[in-house]
Scaffold this motif. Structure first.
Motif, PDB file in Angstrom:
ATOM      1  N   MET A   1       0.842  -1.199   0.000  1.00  0.00           N
ATOM      2  CA  MET A   1       0.000   0.000   0.000  1.00  0.00           C
ATOM      3  C   MET A   1       0.876   1.247   0.000  1.00  0.00           C
ATOM      4  N   LYS A   2       0.525   2.187  -0.851  1.00  0.00           N
ATOM      5  CA  LYS A   2       1.270   3.440  -0.925  1.00  0.00           C
ATOM      6  C   LYS A   2       1.090   4.243   0.357  1.00  0.00           C
ATOM      7  N   THR A   3       2.200   4.758   0.884  1.00  0.00           N
ATOM      8  CA  THR A   3       2.123   5.578   2.092  1.00  0.00           C
ATOM      9  C   THR A   3       1.589   6.959   1.746  1.00  0.00           C
ATOM     10  N   PRO A   4       0.505   7.399   2.396  1.00  0.00           N
ATOM     11  CA  PRO A   4      -0.046   8.722   2.077  1.00  0.00           C
ATOM     12  C   PRO A   4       0.930   9.841   2.431  1.00  0.00           C
ATOM     13  N   VAL A   5       0.838  10.926   1.664  1.00  0.00           N
ATOM     14  CA  VAL A   5       1.634  12.111   1.964  1.00  0.00           C
ATOM     15  C   VAL A   5       1.092  12.733   3.247  1.00  0.00           C
ATOM     16  N   SER A   6       1.988  13.304   4.055  1.00  0.00           N
ATOM     17  CA  SER A   6       1.567  13.972   5.286  1.00  0.00           C
ATOM     18  C   SER A   6       0.537  15.055   4.959  1.00  0.00           C
ATOM     19  N   PRO A   7      -0.530  15.173   5.776  1.00  0.00           N
ATOM     20  CA  PRO A   7      -1.571  16.160   5.466  1.00  0.00           C
ATOM     21  C   PRO A   7      -1.085  17.590   5.647  1.00  0.00           C
ATOM     22  N   ALA A   8      -1.703  18.497   4.902  1.00  0.00           N
ATOM     23  CA  ALA A   8      -1.463  19.922   5.099  1.00  0.00           C
ATOM     24  C   ALA A   8      -2.342  20.403   6.242  1.00  0.00           C
ATOM     25  N   LEU A   9      -1.767  21.161   7.171  1.00  0.00           N
ATOM     26  CA  LEU A   9      -2.548  21.693   8.280  1.00  0.00           C
ATOM     27  C   LEU A   9      -3.135  23.038   7.872  1.00  0.00           C
ATOM     28  N   VAL A  10      -4.430  23.183   8.110  1.00  0.00           N
ATOM     29  CA  VAL A  10      -5.169  24.403   7.761  1.00  0.00           C
ATOM     30  C   VAL A  10      -5.738  24.996   9.046  1.00  0.00           C
ATOM     31  N   ALA A  11      -5.473  26.283   9.289  1.00  0.00           N
ATOM     32  CA  ALA A  11      -5.973  26.906  10.521  1.00  0.00           C
ATOM     33  C   ALA A  11      -6.147  28.402  10.344  1.00  0.00           C
ATOM     34  N   VAL A  12      -7.242  28.907  10.907  1.00  0.00           N
ATOM     35  CA  VAL A  12      -7.481  30.346  11.015  1.00  0.00           C
ATOM     36  C   VAL A  12      -7.159  30.738  12.454  1.00  0.00           C
ATOM     37  N   VAL A  13      -6.217  31.645  12.622  1.00  0.00           N
ATOM     38  CA  VAL A  13      -5.688  31.984  13.945  1.00  0.00           C
ATOM     39  C   VAL A  13      -6.111  33.388  14.336  1.00  0.00           C
ATOM     40  N   GLY A  14      -6.633  33.517  15.535  1.00  0.00           N
ATOM     41  CA  GLY A  14      -6.975  34.825  16.080  1.00  0.00           C
ATOM     42  C   GLY A  14      -5.855  35.346  16.962  1.00  0.00           C
ATOM     43  N   PRO A  15      -6.140  36.343  17.790  1.00  0.00           N
ATOM     44  CA  PRO A  15      -5.100  36.972  18.607  1.00  0.00           C
ATOM     45  C   PRO A  15      -4.735  36.156  19.848  1.00  0.00           C
ATOM     46  N   VAL A  16      -4.098  35.013  19.628  1.00  0.00           N
ATOM     47  CA  VAL A  16      -3.633  34.178  20.742  1.00  0.00           C
ATOM     48  C   VAL A  16      -2.259  34.655  21.199  1.00  0.00           C
ATOM     49  N   GLU A  17      -1.803  34.154  22.328  1.00  0.00           N
ATOM     50  CA  GLU A  17      -0.470  34.476  22.795  1.00  0.00           C
ATOM     51  C   GLU A  17       0.564  33.735  21.940  1.00  0.00           C
ATOM     52  N   PRO A  18       1.690  34.382  21.615  1.00  0.00           N
ATOM     53  CA  PRO A  18       2.702  33.722  20.784  1.00  0.00           C
ATOM     54  C   PRO A  18       3.157  32.371  21.339  1.00  0.00           C
ATOM     55  N   ALA A  19       3.200  32.237  22.664  1.00  0.00           N
ATOM     56  CA  ALA A  19       3.628  30.969  23.252  1.00  0.00           C
ATOM     57  C   ALA A  19       2.679  29.834  22.895  1.00  0.00           C
ATOM     58  N   LEU A  20       1.371  30.135  22.799  1.00  0.00           N
ATOM     59  CA  LEU A  20       0.420  29.094  22.412  1.00  0.00           C
ATOM     60  C   LEU A  20       0.659  28.672  20.967  1.00  0.00           C
ATOM     61  N   LEU A  21       0.890  29.646  20.089  1.00  0.00           N
ATOM     62  CA  LEU A  21       1.161  29.325  18.688  1.00  0.00           C
ATOM     63  C   LEU A  21       2.420  28.459  18.563  1.00  0.00           C
ATOM     64  N   ALA A  22       3.433  28.768  19.358  1.00  0.00           N
ATOM     65  CA  ALA A  22       4.671  27.984  19.312  1.00  0.00           C
ATOM     66  C   ALA A  22       4.435  26.550  19.789  1.00  0.00           C
TER      67      ALA A  22
END
Length: 298
Positions: A1-22
Motif C-alpha cells: 500500500m502506498k504511504t499517504p503524503v503527510s496532510p497539510a494543516l489548515v488553521a485560522v488563527v486569532g489573537p492568541v499568545e505567541p507561546a500558544l502558537l509555538a
C-alpha cells in the motif's frame, strides 16, 4: 500500500499568545505535519503591537501566513478563510485545527489516513475534550511549565455544560466540504471507532473578556450570526463561572474531568468518544450543530 503524503494543516488563527502558537506548531510537527497553511484574523479591538508580535512569532517558526485580515469576527468569517486556505493547500488530505486544539490520535497520521482510504472514508473524526487547571481557574500559563502541566484535567465542558457540538472533523480529503465550526462534513460520516481526542485549551486567562465581547457584538448585530448557538454557549459558560467564584467546577461529576496528557489517548477513549458521538444531538431546534464557541481567541 502506498504511504499517504503527510496532510497539510489548515488553521485560522486569532489573537492568541505567541507561546500558544509555538506550542501548537511544535505539537503538530511532532505528529509529522510539514505544511502549515495559516491565516490570521484580528478583530478591530486588537492593538497593532499584538498583531505584529504574533505575526513575527509565526515567521520565527518558519511559517509565512497565507492571509492577514482585520475586522468583525462574523460567524461566517472562519469558514470563508478556512475554505480559502484549503483551496490553497491543494489536493490530498487536510488536517483542520483551531489554534487552541491539540489533536491526539490512536495511530500515526499516515497510518490513520491509510486506514481511512482502505475503508473508503474521506473524513476522520475527533471529539473535543476541554482542558482545565486543577482548581478550575482560568489561568495564565508559562511555556516552561507547558500546557499539559498547566491544564492537567480533561472533561466534557463543551458537550455537557455548554450544550455545544463536541464533534470535530479533524482530517478531510480535499474533495470533501466541511461545515462551519469543523463539526460535520455533509454526506460523510467518520469511523466512530477511530476518533481522535481534540484537547481544547480554550479556558485560559483572558477568555471571559473575549466571551463577553462576543455576546455583546452578536447581540447588537455588529457581528453577524446565523444561529444563536455561539452566543448561547458563551452565556452558559459566563453564568457557570459567576456561580462558581470565577472558576470552572472541575469537581462536577457530570463534566467527567480527570488527568490526561497530550502524548496518549485518555483511558477508555475509543468507547467513550464513540458513545458520545453516537448520541449527540443539537440542544434545541434553534441550536444547530453549526458551531461551538469558535472565537477570536481560538
Amino acid at each position: 500500500m502506498k504511504t499517504p503524503v503527510s496532510p497539510a494543516l489548515v488553521a485560522v488563527v486569532g489573537p492568541v499568545e505567541p507561546a500558544l502558537l509555538a506550542a501548537w506548531t511544535a505539537h503538530y510537527r511532532r505528529l509529522g505535519v510539514e505544511r502549515f497553511h495559516l491565516a490570521f484574523h484580528f478583530p478591530d479591538h486588537i492593538h497593532d503591537a499584538w498583531r505584529h508580535q504574533l505575526i513575527a512569532a509565526c515567521q520565527d517558526l518558519g511559517i509565512v501566513p497565507a492571509r492577514i485580515s482585520t475586522g468583525p469576527w462574523h460567524e461566517h468569517t472562519n469558514t470563508q478563510i478556512r475554505d480559502f486556505l484549503r483551496e490553497q493547500a491543494g489536493p490530498g488530505w487536510h488536517l483542520i485545527a483551531d489554534s487552541d486544539e491539540f489533536q491526539t490520535y490512536p495511530a500515526p497520521l499516515n497510518e490513520m489516513i491509510a486506514r481511512a482510504e482502505a475503508a473508503k472514508y474521506k473524513v476522520i473524526g475527533g471529539l473535543m475534550l476541554d482542558r482545565a487547571t486543577n482548581d478550575g481557574r482560568l489561568a495564565l500559563w508559562r511555556p516552561e511549565i507547558g500546557l499539559d502541566r498547566s491544564f492537567p484535567l480533561g472533561g466534557h465542558l463543551t458537550h455537557r455544560l455548554l450544550k455545544g457540538d463536541p464533534r470535530k472533523i479533524v482530517l478531510a480529503h480535499s474533495t470533501v466540504a466541511v461545515a462551519s465550526g469543523n463539526h460535520r462534513a455533509p454526506g460523510h460520516k467518520p469511523d466512530p471507532d477511530t476518533l481522535a481526542c481534540v484537547h481544547h485549551f480554550k479556558w485560559r486567562s483572558g477568555v471571559l473578556d473575549d466571551l463577553r465581547r462576543r455576546v455583546d457584538r452578536f447581540t447588537s448585530g455588529e457581528w453577524a450570526e446565523h444561529t444563536p448557538a455561539v452566543r448561547s454557549e458563551a452565556s452558559r459558560l459566563l453564568q457557570h463561572i459567576d456561580r462558581h467564584n470565577g472558576r470552572i467546577d472541575v469537581a462536577d461529576p457530570r463534566l467527567a474531568f480527570r488527568h490526561v496528557t497530550l502524548d496518549r489517548l485518555p483511558t477508555g477513549w475509543a468507547a467513550e468518544a464513540a458513545k458520545i458521538t453516537s448520541i449527540w444531538r443539537p440542544h434545541t431546534a434553534q441550536s444547530q450543530p453549526g458551531s461551538t464557541i469558535s472565537s477570536p481567541s481560538s
